[in-house]
Design an enzyme around this catalytic site. Sequence first.
Site, PDB file in Angstrom:
ATOM      1  N   TYR A  98      10.954 -55.826  39.191  1.00  0.00           N
ATOM      2  CA  TYR A  98      11.775 -55.064  38.256  1.00  0.00           C
ATOM      3  C   TYR A  98      11.210 -55.166  36.838  1.00  0.00           C
ATOM      4  O   TYR A  98      10.996 -54.148  36.167  1.00  0.00           O
ATOM      5  CB  TYR A  98      13.212 -55.576  38.307  1.00  0.00           C
ATOM      6  CG  TYR A  98      14.171 -54.854  37.396  1.00  0.00           C
ATOM      7  CD1 TYR A  98      14.612 -53.575  37.711  1.00  0.00           C
ATOM      8  CD2 TYR A  98      14.640 -55.447  36.229  1.00  0.00           C
ATOM      9  CE1 TYR A  98      15.501 -52.905  36.877  1.00  0.00           C
ATOM     10  CE2 TYR A  98      15.528 -54.784  35.396  1.00  0.00           C
ATOM     11  CZ  TYR A  98      15.952 -53.519  35.725  1.00  0.00           C
ATOM     12  OH  TYR A  98      16.827 -52.866  34.900  1.00  0.00           O
ATOM     13  N   LYS A 111       9.552 -52.191  34.485  1.00  0.00           N
ATOM     14  CA  LYS A 111      10.147 -51.869  33.183  1.00  0.00           C
ATOM     15  C   LYS A 111       9.148 -52.078  32.045  1.00  0.00           C
ATOM     16  O   LYS A 111       9.141 -51.317  31.074  1.00  0.00           O
ATOM     17  CB  LYS A 111      11.416 -52.689  32.960  1.00  0.00           C
ATOM     18  CG  LYS A 111      12.533 -52.352  33.950  1.00  0.00           C
ATOM     19  CD  LYS A 111      12.924 -50.891  33.855  1.00  0.00           C
ATOM     20  CE  LYS A 111      14.135 -50.558  34.697  1.00  0.00           C
ATOM     21  NZ  LYS A 111      14.630 -49.216  34.421  1.00  0.00           N
ATOM     22  N   SER A 131      25.808 -52.904  37.729  1.00  0.00           N
ATOM     23  CA  SER A 131      25.437 -51.731  38.504  1.00  0.00           C
ATOM     24  C   SER A 131      25.827 -51.941  39.955  1.00  0.00           C
ATOM     25  O   SER A 131      26.149 -53.044  40.378  1.00  0.00           O
ATOM     26  CB  SER A 131      23.934 -51.465  38.378  1.00  0.00           C
ATOM     27  OG  SER A 131      23.189 -52.592  38.766  1.00  0.00           O
TER      28      SER A 131
END
Length: 153
Positions: free
Chosen positions: A102, A106, A137
Site C-alpha cells: 500500500y 501511494k 474504509s
Amino acid sequence: TYAPKLILLDISDISCIRDVAKEILNCYGCVDILINNASMKVKGAVQSISLELDKKIMDANYFGPITLTKAILPNMISRRTGQIVLINSIQGKIGIPFRAAYAASKHAAVGFFDCLRAEMEEFDISVSTVNPTFICSYHRQPAPGDWEASIWK
C-alpha cells in the site's frame, strides 16, 4: 446542465479504463475536474503477501489513477484548462509496518502526480495531491491465512 449518468469502473482493471474515459468524453465532451479517489489496501507482513497481491494493490492505487488521468489529459491540454486531484494517503509520504504494498503504491502515485503538476503548469491545468491521515474504509475480516480476503476497498 446534464442528467447524471452512472458509469461503473473498477480502477484496478486497467484494460477497461480507456474505454470508460472515452465513454465519458463522448457523453459530456470534456472533464473539467478529475478526482482520483479509489484505493485498495492490504494489511500483512511483507513475507506473507504474495507478489500477485502486491501487483493488484499497485494496479488499483498507481496504474489505475495514472491510466485514467492519461486518458482524460489530452482533452484538458487541448482546452488548456482543467483540474486533476489525487486523493492519496499520508502513507504516500511515510511508510508504516505491515502496509508495504500500500505504502509503495501511494509513494509511486505521489511521485507521478508531483511530476505531472510541474508539466501541466504551462497548460494551466492544476494538479493537486491530498494526503489524509488514516480513514475508516470498508473492510471484511478474512479467515486466518486468507490474505486475498484481507484487501480493503
